[in-house]
Structures are given as C-alpha cells and as structure tokens.
Design a protein around this motif. Structure first.
Motif, PDB file in Angstrom:
ATOM      1  N   ILE A 115      58.609  55.116  -2.368  1.00  0.00           N
ATOM      2  CA  ILE A 115      58.739  56.545  -2.053  1.00  0.00           C
ATOM      3  C   ILE A 115      59.216  56.737  -0.624  1.00  0.00           C
ATOM      4  N   ASP A 116      58.601  55.999   0.306  1.00  0.00           N
ATOM      5  CA  ASP A 116      58.947  56.124   1.717  1.00  0.00           C
ATOM      6  C   ASP A 116      60.428  55.826   1.941  1.00  0.00           C
ATOM      7  N   ARG A 117      60.902  54.722   1.391  1.00  0.00           N
ATOM      8  CA  ARG A 117      62.309  54.343   1.588  1.00  0.00           C
ATOM      9  C   ARG A 117      63.251  55.363   0.969  1.00  0.00           C
ATOM     10  N   ALA A 118      62.896  55.842  -0.222  1.00  0.00           N
ATOM     11  CA  ALA A 118      63.763  56.800  -0.902  1.00  0.00           C
ATOM     12  C   ALA A 118      63.853  58.123  -0.149  1.00  0.00           C
ATOM     13  N   LEU A 119      62.804  58.478   0.583  1.00  0.00           N
ATOM     14  CA  LEU A 119      62.812  59.707   1.383  1.00  0.00           C
ATOM     15  C   LEU A 119      63.473  59.492   2.740  1.00  0.00           C
ATOM     16  N   ARG A 120      63.240  58.320   3.325  1.00  0.00           N
ATOM     17  CA  ARG A 120      63.672  58.067   4.697  1.00  0.00           C
ATOM     18  C   ARG A 120      65.173  57.755   4.800  1.00  0.00           C
ATOM     19  N   GLU A 121      65.680  56.886   3.918  1.00  0.00           N
ATOM     20  CA  GLU A 121      67.056  56.412   4.041  1.00  0.00           C
ATOM     21  C   GLU A 121      68.087  57.540   3.961  1.00  0.00           C
ATOM     22  N   PRO A 122      67.968  58.477   3.022  1.00  0.00           N
ATOM     23  CA  PRO A 122      68.962  59.560   2.956  1.00  0.00           C
ATOM     24  C   PRO A 122      68.613  60.759   3.843  1.00  0.00           C
ATOM     25  N   GLY A 123      67.552  60.642   4.642  1.00  0.00           N
ATOM     26  CA  GLY A 123      67.186  61.731   5.542  1.00  0.00           C
ATOM     27  C   GLY A 123      66.733  62.983   4.823  1.00  0.00           C
ATOM     28  N   VAL A 124      65.793  62.829   3.889  1.00  0.00           N
ATOM     29  CA  VAL A 124      65.285  63.991   3.162  1.00  0.00           C
ATOM     30  C   VAL A 124      64.696  65.022   4.122  1.00  0.00           C
ATOM     31  N   ILE A 125      63.936  64.553   5.111  1.00  0.00           N
ATOM     32  CA  ILE A 125      63.429  65.438   6.157  1.00  0.00           C
ATOM     33  C   ILE A 125      64.230  65.190   7.420  1.00  0.00           C
ATOM     34  N   ASP A 126      64.716  66.255   8.056  1.00  0.00           N
ATOM     35  CA  ASP A 126      65.402  66.124   9.339  1.00  0.00           C
ATOM     36  C   ASP A 126      64.331  65.949  10.419  1.00  0.00           C
ATOM     37  N   LEU A 127      63.954  64.701  10.676  1.00  0.00           N
ATOM     38  CA  LEU A 127      62.842  64.413  11.573  1.00  0.00           C
ATOM     39  C   LEU A 127      63.123  64.828  13.017  1.00  0.00           C
ATOM     40  N   LYS A 128      64.376  64.943  13.385  1.00  0.00           N
ATOM     41  CA  LYS A 128      64.706  65.363  14.751  1.00  0.00           C
ATOM     42  C   LYS A 128      64.313  66.822  14.990  1.00  0.00           C
TER      43      LYS A 128
END
Length: 276
Positions: free
Chosen positions: A114-127
């Motif tokens: 789940i983490d990788r699937a959310l993180r790699e395509p930038g699901v949340i704009d963490l900036k």
C-alpha cells in the motif's frame, strides 16, 4: 517487484481439483467468471475520531482504513516534505489464521505494498504539508485493519486506504511568527490528493488467472500477483507471492487482464465519493 513467502494451510487435493476444473471451463465455485469481481461496497466516514475513514467490503472480505493528521518532524533526507506512515493490522477476529501480537510478515507485506503504491505516483502532494521546512510538517497516519478475511486483502485494503485519504478533512494548522503552530478546528481542509491508485489482484492456478480470489481460491493457488494502477493507467506497483512461475507470455496475459479491470475499481471509488 518483490517476492514474499506464500504460507497457506494444507487443503485437500480434491478441493484444488474442483476449483481448477471449474476454472478451465471459465467459471468458479461462486458462479463468477474468472475476470469478475464480487460485489464491492465502500462506506465513508465510519470512524468518528479519525480525520478520514472508509470501510470496504469485497464479498465477505471487510477492511477498515482510518487517517489521522498531526504535526511532526520531517525525515532528515526530505526536510521539505510531509510524512506518510502506513500500518496494517490483521485482527484475530478476521481469521483463525491471524494471531494477536506484533505485525507478522503478511501484515508488513500488506502495509508495504500500500505504501509503495501511494508513494511512488505521488498520491499525496507531501510538499504541500510543510509548515516550517526542516522543522515541522504534517504527518499522515494511515492505519488499515482487516476485519473479515475471505480473500483478496490487497484490493480491499488499497480501496479502503484510497477512500479514507479522499474522505479526510483535518483542522487547519496556522504557523505563528514565533514558530508555534496553532490548530484551527473551525476550518477543515482536505488532503492535497494529486492522484488516485487502485490495485487488481490475480490468483495464479497453473496457466489460469482469477480476478478477486476468495480465500478458498487463494488457499489452493500456485501464487498471486498484485498490480497497482494510477488513474492515468500507469503501472505504479507490482507484487508477486508464491512459487508460481510467470514467463513473458503469462506475465503479459496477467498484465492485460489486470489493466482491463482497474477502471472498474476507480468507478466504484468515484461513485462512493459522489454519494458522500
């Protein structure tokens, strides 16, 4: 792609033979086609204390995801970005195979996928979650709880996670001149969602693939493979479990089948948001 151990209880060969025989005829014990999902239901806002939550039911499989947002410190290597933490718990009430205690390798695998699937395509704009660069950022805690296990935990958990993130409304955090952070509970903000992701899980049984396997089908399988797609149709995650060997032709067949189904899950997700 990573490969993890595939531990399942011993089952009678007769059950495998029955499921395989039906699959060769294009059907399954529950009368579905090999490419057909069970009924899917998404209920938003089920966690009263969470900033966002969702309950997903795929057949008899039930997964709850909850989100909390709070102030924390950024990672040292990315001081200009917020933090996403994903945890998964396989509750003992969900299956006799799940035991209380620290997360086992199956829970860790679920959380990492789940983490990788959310993180790699930038699901949340963490900036967009930075309050004071290098010092204070918003931390998004995503907790996934398996409530009832009847197969296909990955797709249910991914849907629940994505729905909970989209459901999230958290208080506005205001940075004062002295560097302190004030919480404005009167104003709620959504997470800066920049993308949407779903996963499609395929059971592998000899040369056949089954979408959305039940627990009964998973137990007799040679393995399973999980494809994660974003809303643009890009492959953003891939996970294989079990000893099943996939050559180029079988891998291509599996990908094409999974690709043909991801929009169906996105439509269910969008419908739940429209009905919120």
């Amino acid at each position: 792609m990573s490969i993890t151990p595939f531990n399942v209880p011993i089952v009678p060969k007769l059950k495998r033979d029955t499921i395989l025989s039906l699959a060769k005829r294009g059907t399954r014990i529950d009368k579905r086609r090999l490419d057909q999902y069970r009924p899917i239901k998404i209920t938003l806002g089920v966690g009263g204390k969470a900033h966002g939550s969702a309950l997903v039911e795929i057949g008899n499989t039930k997964v709850l995801a909850g989100v909390k947002v709070e102030v924390g410190k950024p990672f040292k290597d990315v001081p200009d970005a917020g933090v996403l933490n994903v945890n998964a718990e396989l509750l003992p009430l969900a299956s006799s195979e799940f035991e209380p205690g620290p997360p086992d390798e199956n829970a860790i695998e679920l959380a990492r996928v789940i983490d990788r699937a959310l993180r790699e395509p930038g699901v949340i704009d963490l900036k967009e979650l930075v309050l004071i660069p290098g010092e204070k950022v918003l931390v998004v805690w995503l907790d996934v709880y398996v409530l009832d296990h009847d197969g296909n935990l990955f797709d249910a958990s991914m849907l629940a996670s994505m729905a909970a993130l989209l459901d999230t409304r958290y208080p506005e955090y205001v940075v004062r001149e002295d560097g302190s952070v004030e919480v404005d509970e009167a104003n709620k903000r959504p997470l800066p969602i920049a993308n949407k992701v779903v996963s499609v899980t395929l059971n592998v049984l000899e040369n056949l693939f089954m979408v959305d396997p039940t627990l009964e089908e998973e137990v007799v399988a040679d393995g399973k493979i999980v494809f994660a797609f974003d809303e643009r149709g890009r492959l953003v995650g891939l996970q294989k479990s079990g000893p099943a060997w996939l050559d180029l032709d079988k891998s291509t067949t599996a990908f094409n089948l999974a690709y043909s189904k991801y929009k169906e899950l996105l439509e269910v997700l969008e419908k739940s948001l429209a009905e919120r």
